[in-house]
Design a protein around this motif. Sequence first.
Motif: not given
Ligand code: ZN
Length: 352
Positions: A30, A32, A248-249, A252, A258
């Motif tokens: 990811c 992010a 996980h997303e 966010h 993270h």
């Molecule tokens: Zn991430």
Amino acid sequence: MIKKISLSISLALIASAANAKQPEFAADHCKATQINAQHYQNFPSALEEANLRHSKIKIVKESRIQSKLNGKSSESNSDYVMGISATPSYIIPVVFHVYGTVHNGRTVNDAVIIDALHRTNEDFQGQSADFSDIDPEFENLKDSLNIEFRLASIDPSGAPTSGIVYHPVSSGAGNYSSSDVKNDHWDNYKYMNVYIQNDLYADGVTNNSGVAWYPDTGMSDDGLARVAYNGAYLGSNTDENFRSVLTHEFGHFLDLIHTFEGGCKRGAAKRCTSTGDKNCDTPQQNSWQMNPGDGGVLNCMGETINWQNFMAYSDQYANYTQDQVTRMINGLNSSARSTLWSASNLVATGSE
Ligand SMILES: [Zn+2]
């Protein structure tokens, strides 16, 4: 001849084992960290909004501690149906926009999405099998959030919907100004928009797992708030662990950073609200490559890391921490997210 056959069987087994692990090791992680940093660089007002939002976390934390002391926590729940809470404290109406139904040979359909979303709800609510198999040092720090992400049943025009909309194959939903995101979004203040594409950055790469932006009213105003995710890593399209990258997303989307952000720095623990993932109960992590199989789980301070955290890159996703849940509740109460779970919106989107 026998040896040759035996060798070829062995090679096949090795190849099979490699394939079984493939989603985890082949996937690009990811982005992010990078895309949110870029967003704040491009839009200083977005950073100001985030700072203001984060200044309220301590109030949420005090309130949660007080509620637990008084035995009045609205987050506690003991009534479960089909593995998730029958009385979620937060319900988030969700729409999935799906671009093409075959991603790296894996099929994306209603059943796959419904199952993936259900299992992400289990992750958030601490109902997954791994939640009870936590590293003992984190047994008292692990936490869950009584939230349900629920497919909307009324669309923006008031018509019935499955909450899943299919489009022709397209790419680039992970790029900030994606035309698909702009053109196809449903009101960001009423629906959480999830875009399922195979090539997230329109660069020909089909193994990026997912990406999401933190709460931001500027993005919601422009119809750009989102999770973008690769259908090849959705629910049963990948292994039981890697499918939690969707969880996980979503983390966010609710303002989580993270656990390895900024690496591990001695002394930074004193500034834990402003460094790393900005949660004081999540140990700093040297890098994202920290799993037991990578040679140890102690950080630069000699502390055990929470390698099973949903906001790490883990071989065994299992938990959020208490401060992470506090941060998500704060994010849910921000102006970019609070309308989603309001009672009137749940009626409007058919999500109550
Ligand atoms: Zn991430």
